[in-house]
Design a protein around this motif. Sequence first.
Motif, short mmCIF file in Angstrom:
data_model
loop_
_atom_site.label_atom_id
_atom_site.label_comp_id
_atom_site.label_asym_id
_atom_site.label_seq_id
_atom_site.Cartn_x
_atom_site.Cartn_y
_atom_site.Cartn_z
N LEU A 282 50.29 46.90 44.13
CA LEU A 282 49.26 45.99 44.67
C LEU A 282 49.35 45.96 46.19
O LEU A 282 48.33 46.00 46.89
N GLY A 283 50.58 45.92 46.70
CA GLY A 283 50.77 45.92 48.15
C GLY A 283 50.22 47.18 48.79
O GLY A 283 49.61 47.14 49.87
N ASN A 284 50.42 48.32 48.13
CA ASN A 284 49.89 49.58 48.67
C ASN A 284 48.36 49.56 48.71
O ASN A 284 47.74 50.06 49.65
N VAL A 285 47.76 48.99 47.66
CA VAL A 285 46.29 48.89 47.64
C VAL A 285 45.82 47.97 48.77
O VAL A 285 44.88 48.29 49.51
N ILE A 286 46.51 46.84 48.91
CA ILE A 286 46.13 45.89 49.97
C ILE A 286 46.27 46.54 51.34
O ILE A 286 45.40 46.40 52.21
N SER A 287 47.36 47.29 51.53
CA SER A 287 47.55 47.96 52.83
C SER A 287 46.46 48.98 53.10
O SER A 287 45.94 49.07 54.21
N ALA A 288 46.12 49.75 52.06
CA ALA A 288 45.10 50.79 52.23
C ALA A 288 43.75 50.16 52.56
O ALA A 288 43.00 50.66 53.41
N LEU A 289 43.45 49.04 51.90
CA LEU A 289 42.15 48.41 52.12
C LEU A 289 42.13 47.53 53.36
O LEU A 289 41.06 47.26 53.92
N GLY A 290 43.33 47.06 53.75
CA GLY A 290 43.38 46.06 54.82
C GLY A 290 43.36 46.64 56.22
O GLY A 290 43.24 45.91 57.19
N ASP A 291 43.49 47.96 56.34
CA ASP A 291 43.46 48.57 57.65
C ASP A 291 42.04 49.05 57.95
O ASP A 291 41.57 50.03 57.39
N GLU A 292 41.39 48.30 58.84
CA GLU A 292 39.96 48.53 59.05
C GLU A 292 39.63 49.95 59.50
O GLU A 292 38.74 50.61 58.98
N LYS A 293 40.45 50.45 60.47
CA LYS A 293 40.16 51.78 61.02
C LYS A 293 40.23 52.83 59.93
O LYS A 293 39.35 53.67 59.77
N LYS A 294 41.32 52.75 59.15
CA LYS A 294 41.51 53.76 58.11
C LYS A 294 40.50 53.59 56.99
O LYS A 294 40.07 54.56 56.38
#
Length: 436
Positions: A282-294
């Motif tokens: 879940l944390g990996n999904v949040i990180s992937a989605l939470g970085d606006e630039k990426k």
Amino acid sequence: MESSDDRLKVAVNIRPLTALELRNGCTDCVTVTPSKAQVQIGSHVFTYDYVYGSSGSQPSQLFEECVVPLVDTLLCGYNATVLAYGQTGSGKSYTMGTNYHGEANDGAITHRVMEKIFEKVDKLRDEREFLIRVSFVEIFKDEVFDLLDQHDDGQVMRTGRGLQRVPIKIREKALGDITLAGVNEPVVKSKGEMALFLARGSLNRATASTRMNSHSSRSHAIFTICIEQKRKTSSSHSDCGDLLVSKLRLVDLAGSERVKRTGSDGLMFKEGIHINKGLLALGNVISALGDEKKRKKGAFVPYRDSKLTRLLQDSLGGNGKTIMIACISPADSNAKETINTLQYANRARNIQNKAVINRNPVPAEMQAQLHLAPSGNTSLEETQVSGVAESKAPYIILSSDSESDCGYIILSDTEPISADHEMDKYIEISDDDVEF
Ligand SMILES: Nc1ncnc2c1ncn2[C@@H]1O[C@H](COP(=O)(O)OP(=O)(O)OP(=O)(O)O)[C@@H](O)[C@H]1O
């Protein structure tokens, strides 16, 4: 039709010090700046959409401010999710009310949601027809189980820890819609009936006593309320034949835990690994989605790394409106875990969903069938939006260094790992008491 302001909202809920924490001489190490919805712990300062408890807003306001708007949008045909996250013993089940055993717990979110939904539905019955169903599942050791499953004799199936249960299969429809094959979805006609199913499922949920919480949830629980509604034909609206199908998911995650502190061993130790593994994904999904630039570059979102993230795909970056409630303890003894929860929740604030009204033009004969089938999988496919593409994103790893004492989640911008990747490396392996 897309709705405005679909950013995932985050509320922090700070519970009071428990009797045990007070007996152990713990002190309050969390400071709140209410005017800015800011939480400070040591030198760390985080800003959220809402902060409740401590010197923040009254916890009783949480429901009105965070959840009622979601119930409103649910009845307009949008999917919605309330997601409780936090360390073990931080108050997730207390806040959500998903470990319900029939006792009065009027302030808990699930109870107030049930009340609110039927209050609103009763007001709309003259103009709309409703079909309301519930399902209740838990993800235990990365398998999905139906908490409303019953034996043939109609008895509730209790969760003996060794009892064999048959996991439910996750299916993905053509448009990316995730469904659970054969899950029980009883139709409910009143708040009382809905509460009965909540209590029945809670009885089946896996819990155990740990050093950190005498009733610790060992699974992630998802109580889903599905509402199908159609305007009555006498209505003058042009969309009177359309069926709106929307879902509210109430998610009580198992608590992130450090094995040393919970005192888990044997089976419970292995459960702890699975709990942390699901939260890691879940944390990996949040990180992937939470970085606006990426995200703008089309970051890869690892939804498929766990059953938890597959089931929450809609709620995180997909078709729905979501609020995360980050539950924290104010005790100084929990400071490290609290900082981790606050970091996790802070990143989640950047997630942008794309909620659309789930409208299906339904031919008359299909509508008739729908209302003849009381508990089958009758809902029609919903409009889904989910973007999955390739790129690197900041990742979350489970700490395994001795300084930070293992087994909880920290953020990393550099090291992507799969949830299946040599988990022993990342999860509590330094405890001499533990034997495999
Ligand atoms: N807001 C609150 N006010 C008073 N007591 C609370 C509050 N929140 C939690 N508690 C108490 O704290 C203890 C732990 O709460 P709870 O079981 O909800 O934690 P949890 O986060 O669900 O833990 P786990 O992840 O282990 O299941 C319980 O005894 C509960 O009654």
